[in-house]
Design a protein around this motif. Structure first.
Motif, PDB file in Angstrom:
ATOM      1  N   ARG A 203      29.961  47.636  19.492  1.00 43.38           N
ATOM      2  CA  ARG A 203      31.335  48.400  19.611  1.00 43.38           C
ATOM      3  C   ARG A 203      31.360  49.582  18.547  1.00 43.38           C
ATOM      4  NH1 ARG A 203      35.247  44.841  21.607  1.00 43.38           N
ATOM      5  NH2 ARG A 203      34.518  44.086  23.491  1.00 43.38           N
ATOM      6  N   LEU A 204      30.757  49.250  17.492  1.00 48.30           N
ATOM      7  CA  LEU A 204      30.801  50.468  16.234  1.00 48.30           C
ATOM      8  C   LEU A 204      30.027  51.587  16.459  1.00 48.30           C
ATOM      9  CD1 LEU A 204      31.231  47.874  12.939  1.00 48.30           C
ATOM     10  CD2 LEU A 204      33.021  49.425  14.061  1.00 48.30           C
ATOM     11  N   TRP A 205      28.838  51.395  17.066  1.00 47.21           N
ATOM     12  CA  TRP A 205      27.776  52.501  16.957  1.00 47.21           C
ATOM     13  C   TRP A 205      26.990  52.713  18.274  1.00 47.21           C
ATOM     14  CZ3 TRP A 205      27.327  48.631  12.776  1.00 47.21           C
ATOM     15  CH2 TRP A 205      27.769  49.215  11.501  1.00 47.21           C
ATOM     16  N   GLY A 206      27.353  51.908  19.130  1.00 49.59           N
ATOM     17  CA  GLY A 206      26.651  52.143  20.608  1.00 49.59           C
ATOM     18  C   GLY A 206      26.783  53.265  21.260  1.00 49.59           C
ATOM     19  N   ASP A 207      28.061  53.914  21.011  1.00 45.26           N
ATOM     20  CA  ASP A 207      28.315  55.215  21.860  1.00 45.26           C
ATOM     21  C   ASP A 207      27.981  56.500  21.149  1.00 45.26           C
ATOM     22  OD1 ASP A 207      30.397  55.030  19.892  1.00 45.26           O
ATOM     23  OD2 ASP A 207      31.868  55.169  21.281  1.00 45.26           O
ATOM     24  N   ARG A 208      27.360  56.253  19.766  1.00 42.64           N
ATOM     25  CA  ARG A 208      26.863  57.589  19.069  1.00 42.64           C
ATOM     26  C   ARG A 208      25.878  58.126  19.820  1.00 42.64           C
ATOM     27  NH1 ARG A 208      26.183  55.833  12.670  1.00 42.64           N
ATOM     28  NH2 ARG A 208      26.083  58.088  12.827  1.00 42.64           N
ATOM     29  N   ALA A 209      25.854  59.556  19.373  1.00 43.05           N
ATOM     30  CA  ALA A 209      24.783  60.386  19.921  1.00 43.05           C
ATOM     31  C   ALA A 209      23.290  59.583  19.457  1.00 43.05           C
ATOM     32  CB  ALA A 209      24.746  61.587  19.147  1.00 43.05           C
TER      33      ALA A 209
END
Length: 351
Positions: A203-209
């Motif tokens: 949730r915190l970082w999975g959609d980061r570049a």
């Protein structure tokens, strides 16, 4: 102005390989294996537990130099403050703030000391990359919001049945002779922690570049160690050609100066990266069924089979949009948890 400190933060649940990965990465040029820095204030400063080099932390020349720049007289207060700020009951509010685009962990006066810690470590080691294996997602969110930090997140995942079994082993906090044991949560609690921490990490970082987040299953790491560690080193910003491999699955380790972590952080010399499959034999049917039921959603997300010994789907577990996932090599999903040993049968010392 000093450049930001590159921090490779190892996130996820315990017993998923963070100690091994941290120690191996610490052998690459320009990489400092810091260990679990969230414990520096309590286990390092207050309790004076061993550094990775074997000396009590306050006697280690490197940490002695770093400590001169830190408010060590306030170590107990900072440690207590971190425990209060990172409690599990605060996760819903943390995720709400994250969704709004706000700072997930509110600012605090102690943040100046935390930022100073990473800056001092980078300055005294000369490292281009500081590896922090603290794992706890809220602490990673806190670190990522500190001034002067360039955070990259390595999300380590391991089959929850293997981690639950590993948590039940009796082992001293800093080796077999240490009377203080590492935490031994019951399997149901280990399963829930696995599900919560891995879900929060996504949730915190999975959609980061792709340059900011990389997910690696420990089973894939042990199936193809050298290419996977090269990929991780490249993701972190280190030279992937400078690793400690003396063979496809053997590393030569020199002492690190890691704080806290699995006792295997003290191991040096030639170390084979081998598979630990004891949990497949010795985890009871009841425990296997309970952990499987509690983590069903995560098993599907990360590509692990429900049935004991069943193969996972090829290529499962790759994070959406992550072109640099470490699941690209051959691996039996859910099939090869790790142990690390000097020689002979696999030792059971997952990080």
């Amino acid at each position: 102005m000093n450049p930001p400190v590159r921090v490779l933060y190892l996130a996820g649940s315990g017993r998923s390989g963070s100690t091994l990965v941290t120690t191996v990465l610490g052998q690459y040029p320009g990489v400092f294996a810091a260990g679990e820095l969230r414990y520096l204030w309590q286990r390092g400063e207050v309790e004076n537990r061993p550094c990775g080099c074997g000396r009590p932390l306050r006697d280690c020349p490197l940490w002695r130099a770093v400590r001169r720049e830190l408010p060590v007289e306030r170590a107990a207060t900072i440690a207590a403050g971190l425990r209060g700020r990172l409690r599990m009951r605060g996760l819903p509010a943390l995720l709400r703030r994250h969704r709004r685009g706000d700072r997930p962990v509110p600012a605090h006066p102690d943040d100046a000391a935390l930022a100073g810690l990473y800056a001092a470590v980078a300055r005294h080691t000369g490292a281009r990359v500081v590896v922090d294996s603290s794992k706890l997602p809220p602490y990673g969110a806190l670190v990522g919001a500190l001034p002067g930090i360039d955070l990259r997140v390595l999300h380590l995942v391991r089959d929850p049945r293997a981690t639950a079994f590993s948590w039940r082993r009796r082992r001293g906090l800093d080796g077999d002779t240490d009377p203080e044991l590492m935490s031994r949560p019951p399997v149901w609690k280990a399963a829930l922690l696995w599900l919560v921490w891995n879900t929060v990490t996504v949730r915190l970082w999975g959609d980061r570049a792709p340059g900011g987040y990389l997910r690696v299953r420990y089973e894939d790491l042990t199936a193809d160690p050298e290419p996977t560690l090269r990929r991780i080193a490249d993701f972190a910003g280190a030279d992937p050609d400078g690793g400690p491999f003396t063979g496809p699955a053997t590393v030569r380790l020199t002492p690190t100066h890691s704080v806290a972590g699995n006792p295997s952080r003290h191991r040096t010399g030639p170390v084979p990266i081998t598979a630990d499959v004891q949990w497949r034999r010795d985890l009871s049917r009841w425990s296997y069924a309970l952990v499987t039921a509690l983590t069903a959603a995560g098993l599907r997300r990360f590509g692990y089979p429900w049935r004991r010994g069943a193969p996972g789907p090829a290529g499962a577990g790759r994070p959406a949009g992550d072109g640099r996932s470490a699941q690209d090599g051959p691996a039996a999903a859910g099939g090869r948890p790790v142990g690390v040993g000097r020689s002979g049968p696999a030792r059971h010392e997952e990080g």
